[in-house]
Design an enzyme around this catalytic site. Structure first.
Site, PDB file in Angstrom:
ATOM      1  N   GLY A   1       0.835  -1.208   0.000  1.00 36.99           N
ATOM      2  CA  GLY A   1       0.000   0.000   0.000  1.00 36.99           C
ATOM      3  C   GLY A   1       0.862   1.248   0.000  1.00 36.99           C
ATOM      4  O   GLY A   1       1.892   1.300   0.667  1.00 36.99           O
TER       5      GLY A   1
ATOM      6  N   GLU B   1       5.442  -5.585   5.803  1.00 34.87           N
ATOM      7  CA  GLU B   1       5.771  -6.997   6.028  1.00 34.87           C
ATOM      8  C   GLU B   1       5.798  -7.833   4.745  1.00 34.87           C
ATOM      9  O   GLU B   1       6.623  -8.739   4.622  1.00 34.87           O
ATOM     10  CB  GLU B   1       4.782  -7.627   7.027  1.00 34.87           C
ATOM     11  CG  GLU B   1       3.336  -7.368   6.698  1.00 34.87           C
ATOM     12  CD  GLU B   1       2.372  -8.435   7.244  1.00 34.87           C
ATOM     13  OE1 GLU B   1       1.180  -8.141   7.315  1.00 34.87           O
ATOM     14  OE2 GLU B   1       2.809  -9.548   7.565  1.00 34.87           O
TER      15      GLU B   1
ATOM     16  N   THR C   1       4.620   1.576   6.533  1.00 41.20           N
ATOM     17  CA  THR C   1       3.228   1.141   6.566  1.00 41.20           C
ATOM     18  C   THR C   1       2.482   2.014   7.565  1.00 41.20           C
ATOM     19  O   THR C   1       2.975   2.257   8.672  1.00 41.20           O
ATOM     20  CB  THR C   1       3.013  -0.341   6.949  1.00 41.20           C
ATOM     21  OG1 THR C   1       1.650  -0.522   7.341  1.00 41.20           O
ATOM     22  CG2 THR C   1       3.881  -0.819   8.110  1.00 41.20           C
ATOM     23  N   ILE C   2       1.317   2.477   7.142  1.00 48.16           N
ATOM     24  CA  ILE C   2       0.531   3.294   8.072  1.00 48.16           C
ATOM     25  C   ILE C   2       0.087   2.449   9.259  1.00 48.16           C
ATOM     26  O   ILE C   2      -0.304   2.979  10.278  1.00 48.16           O
ATOM     27  CB  ILE C   2      -0.691   3.967   7.399  1.00 48.16           C
ATOM     28  CG1 ILE C   2      -1.706   2.935   6.891  1.00 48.16           C
ATOM     29  CG2 ILE C   2      -0.270   4.892   6.274  1.00 48.16           C
ATOM     30  CD1 ILE C   2      -3.073   3.546   6.587  1.00 48.16           C
ATOM     31  N   ASP C   3       0.160   1.118   9.130  1.00 47.72           N
ATOM     32  CA  ASP C   3      -0.275   0.245  10.234  1.00 47.72           C
ATOM     33  C   ASP C   3       0.746   0.231  11.385  1.00 47.72           C
ATOM     34  O   ASP C   3       0.405  -0.149  12.495  1.00 47.72           O
ATOM     35  CB  ASP C   3      -0.482  -1.196   9.745  1.00 47.72           C
ATOM     36  CG  ASP C   3      -1.456  -1.280   8.582  1.00 47.72           C
ATOM     37  OD1 ASP C   3      -2.135  -0.277   8.310  1.00 47.72           O
ATOM     38  OD2 ASP C   3      -1.521  -2.340   7.947  1.00 47.72           O
TER      39      ASP C   3
ATOM     40  N   ARG D   1     -25.181  13.926  17.747  1.00 47.98           N
ATOM     41  CA  ARG D   1     -25.038  12.585  17.169  1.00 47.98           C
ATOM     42  C   ARG D   1     -23.786  11.887  17.682  1.00 47.98           C
ATOM     43  O   ARG D   1     -22.826  12.540  18.090  1.00 47.98           O
ATOM     44  CB  ARG D   1     -24.880  12.689  15.651  1.00 47.98           C
ATOM     45  CG  ARG D   1     -26.169  12.943  14.943  1.00 47.98           C
ATOM     46  CD  ARG D   1     -25.913  13.132  13.460  1.00 47.98           C
ATOM     47  NE  ARG D   1     -27.173  13.309  12.767  1.00 47.98           N
ATOM     48  CZ  ARG D   1     -27.320  13.978  11.629  1.00 47.98           C
ATOM     49  NH1 ARG D   1     -26.274  14.555  11.060  1.00 47.98           N
ATOM     50  NH2 ARG D   1     -28.495  14.068  11.059  1.00 47.98           N
TER      51      ARG D   1
ATOM     52  N   ARG E   1     -23.987   7.904  13.319  1.00 51.42           N
ATOM     53  CA  ARG E   1     -23.518   7.839  11.928  1.00 51.42           C
ATOM     54  C   ARG E   1     -22.130   7.228  11.907  1.00 51.42           C
ATOM     55  O   ARG E   1     -21.406   7.291  12.902  1.00 51.42           O
ATOM     56  CB  ARG E   1     -23.434   9.250  11.319  1.00 51.42           C
ATOM     57  CG  ARG E   1     -24.748   9.970  11.236  1.00 51.42           C
ATOM     58  CD  ARG E   1     -25.578   9.376  10.112  1.00 51.42           C
ATOM     59  NE  ARG E   1     -26.988   9.723  10.295  1.00 51.42           N
ATOM     60  CZ  ARG E   1     -27.584  10.751   9.711  1.00 51.42           C
ATOM     61  NH1 ARG E   1     -26.904  11.553   8.927  1.00 51.42           N
ATOM     62  NH2 ARG E   1     -28.863  10.980   9.900  1.00 51.42           N
TER      63      ARG E   1
ATOM     64  N   HIS F   1      -8.795   5.190   2.421  1.00 46.93           N
ATOM     65  CA  HIS F   1      -7.517   5.585   1.813  1.00 46.93           C
ATOM     66  C   HIS F   1      -7.162   7.048   2.018  1.00 46.93           C
ATOM     67  O   HIS F   1      -6.040   7.454   1.677  1.00 46.93           O
ATOM     68  CB  HIS F   1      -7.525   5.233   0.327  1.00 46.93           C
ATOM     69  CG  HIS F   1      -7.566   3.742   0.121  1.00 46.93           C
ATOM     70  ND1 HIS F   1      -8.739   3.034   0.235  1.00 46.93           N
ATOM     71  CD2 HIS F   1      -6.582   2.846  -0.102  1.00 46.93           C
ATOM     72  CE1 HIS F   1      -8.479   1.749   0.047  1.00 46.93           C
ATOM     73  NE2 HIS F   1      -7.177   1.609  -0.157  1.00 46.93           N
TER      74      HIS F   1
HETATM   75  O1  F6P Z   1      -1.369  -2.190   5.058  1.00 48.71           O
HETATM   76  C1  F6P Z   1      -1.801  -0.921   4.785  1.00 48.71           C
HETATM   77  C2  F6P Z   1      -3.290  -0.869   4.571  1.00 48.71           C
HETATM   78  O2  F6P Z   1      -3.654   0.479   4.387  1.00 48.71           O
HETATM   79  C3  F6P Z   1      -4.144  -1.540   5.663  1.00 48.71           C
HETATM   80  O3  F6P Z   1      -4.302  -0.731   6.787  1.00 48.71           O
HETATM   81  C4  F6P Z   1      -5.411  -1.813   4.899  1.00 48.71           C
HETATM   82  O4  F6P Z   1      -6.131  -2.883   5.466  1.00 48.71           O
HETATM   83  C5  F6P Z   1      -4.917  -2.174   3.546  1.00 48.71           C
HETATM   84  O5  F6P Z   1      -3.648  -1.586   3.388  1.00 48.71           O
HETATM   85  C6  F6P Z   1      -5.829  -1.719   2.416  1.00 48.71           C
HETATM   86  O6  F6P Z   1      -5.298  -2.152   1.214  1.00 48.71           O
HETATM   87  P1  F6P Z   1      -5.787  -1.696  -0.223  1.00 48.71           P
HETATM   88  O7  F6P Z   1      -5.176  -0.361  -0.510  1.00 48.71           O
HETATM   89  O8  F6P Z   1      -5.226  -2.745  -1.112  1.00 48.71           O
HETATM   90  O9  F6P Z   1      -7.258  -1.615  -0.190  1.00 48.71           O
END
Ligand code: F6P
Length: 369
Positions: A13, A123, A145-147, A182, A286, A292
């Site tokens: 990603g 990873e 990775t943003i994760d 809300r 809501r 993204h």
């Molecule tokens: O690993 C980065 C990430 O943004 C995750 O947080 C998310 O689940 C995944 O990629 C989304 O992937 P894609 O851009 O393929 O939808």
């Protein structure tokens, strides 16, 4: 002087921070003073579309132009200001068990005379880098990775920018949530790691934060909301990670199936939760999925700086001939760890020290008092 060719690619990603890292790989490798000192003359090649660039370097129907091209200092001069990756990316797995093309990658590394490969990724991308290293490729990795779920490093590129996006978007939601009385459920990314939800929720002062590392009880969520309501709160913000689940349920997926690295496409817990809450509490609820947006936009100052340091350190590793490593940030220092260590297990939130399992929020003691 010895002549060497370096290939650089971004895989998985996209996120903010990739372009600064590429820029600093190129600038450091081509730095005259360093080249003289190190007695190597470098050429740098951008490999487009992640590992796909080494499987089909001449391009294909979807992308008819060559995927391996020279990068110069002049070309990358402004790249640190831009989000995404100017090299493009893909989730191509050369070691996909259903279609193993790793031999083609190895042949193309030879064919294009790439002495070294710099792989910028999470990873999956670094997992491939590690396998290639074991097959003799002189590879170094840069974590992104943003994760923020890679082991061996306290930082992965893209994370801070994503947390800034979450914070800014929640600031916006607060005014509309408050105006209408809300509840808003905000779904973040993060797959199996709760860092984005937790630190995004903490930065934005969310009332409830739900993470994959701790299965929540819906009754407890509603109880907390009613408690807030009784205290006079006009609105509440709940941040939920896409991989969070309630006790007895599994993760919600937006599409069936898995990708070539074995990942499910997670998504939908925010909407599910919002419906559930409004049915029980009768408070209008809501949901919004940030999706993204968290990966987009210009890198924040921290990602520009970390991209710079990681890019420089990757070339240091090459100069020291220290391959099979990932540059890393640990305890306030830029260092390097074996790729094997970085991908061995996911770095997830420790619920005992970093999460309040009663209030479903960040920790409330920090020094252990
Ligand atoms: O690993 C980065 C990430 O943004 C995750 O947080 C998310 O689940 C995944 O990629 C989304 O992937 P894609 O851009 O393929 O939808």
């Amino acid at each position: 002087m010895e002549k060497k060719r370096i290939g650089v690619l971004t895989g998985g990603g996209d996120c903010a921070g990739l372009n600064p890292a590429i820029k600093w790989v190129v600038k450091t490798a081509l730095d005259d003073r360093l080249q003289r000192m190190r007695r190597i003359q470098c050429e740098v090649f951008g490999i487009r579309d992640g590992w796909k660039g080494l499987i089909q370097p001449e391009g294909d129907e979807g992308s008819p132009t060559p995927r391996i091209n020279t990068l110069t200092e002049e070309m990358v001069r402004t790249w640190d200001r831009y989000g995404g990756t100017n090299l493009g990316t893909s989730r191509t797995n050369p070691y996909d068990p259903k279609n193993n093309r790793s031999k083609i990658v190895l042949q193309n590394i030879e064919r294009y005379h790439l002495d070294y490969v710099v792989a910028i990724g999470g990873e999956d991308t670094l997992g491939v880098a590690h396998k290639l290293f074991r097959e003799g490729v002189k590879v170094v990795g840069i974590p992104k990775t943003i994760d923020r779920d890679l082991s061996g490093t306290d930082y992965t590129l893209g994370f801070e920018t994503a947390v800034n996006v979450i914070t800014e978007e929640i600031d916006r939601l607060r005014t509309t949530a408050g105006s209408h009385r809300r509840i808003f459920v905000v779904e973040t990314m993060g797959r199996h790691a709760g860092w984005l939800a937790l630190e995004g929720g903490e930065s934005s002062g969310a009332y409830i934060i739900l993470i994959p590392e701790y299965d929540f009880e819906i009754e407890r969520v509603n109880e907390l909301l009613m408690e807030g309501n009784r205290k006079g709160a006009r609105y509440e913000i709940i941040v939920v990670a896409e991989g969070a689940k309630s006790v007895g349920y599994s993760e919600i997926v937006k599409e069936e199936g898995i990708d070539s690295f074995g990942h499910k496409a997670l998504g939908g817990i925010g909407e599910f939760l919002a419906k559930w809450i409004s049915q029980v509490t009768k408070i209008e609820t809501r949901s919004i999925t940030l999706s993204h947006l968290q990966r987009g936009g210009a890198p924040c100052a921290y990602d520009r700086r970390m991209g710079r340091y990681f890019g420089i350190a990757a070339i240091d590793l090459i100069a020291k001939e220290d391959f099979g490593k990932m540059v890393s940030y640990r305890n306030g220092k830029i260092t390097a760890v074996p790729l094997e260590e970085a991908i061995a297990k996911l770095n997830v939130v420790d619920i005992h020290t970093q999460y309040d399992t009663e209030r479903y929020n960040g920790r409330r003691t920090i020094l252990g008092a």
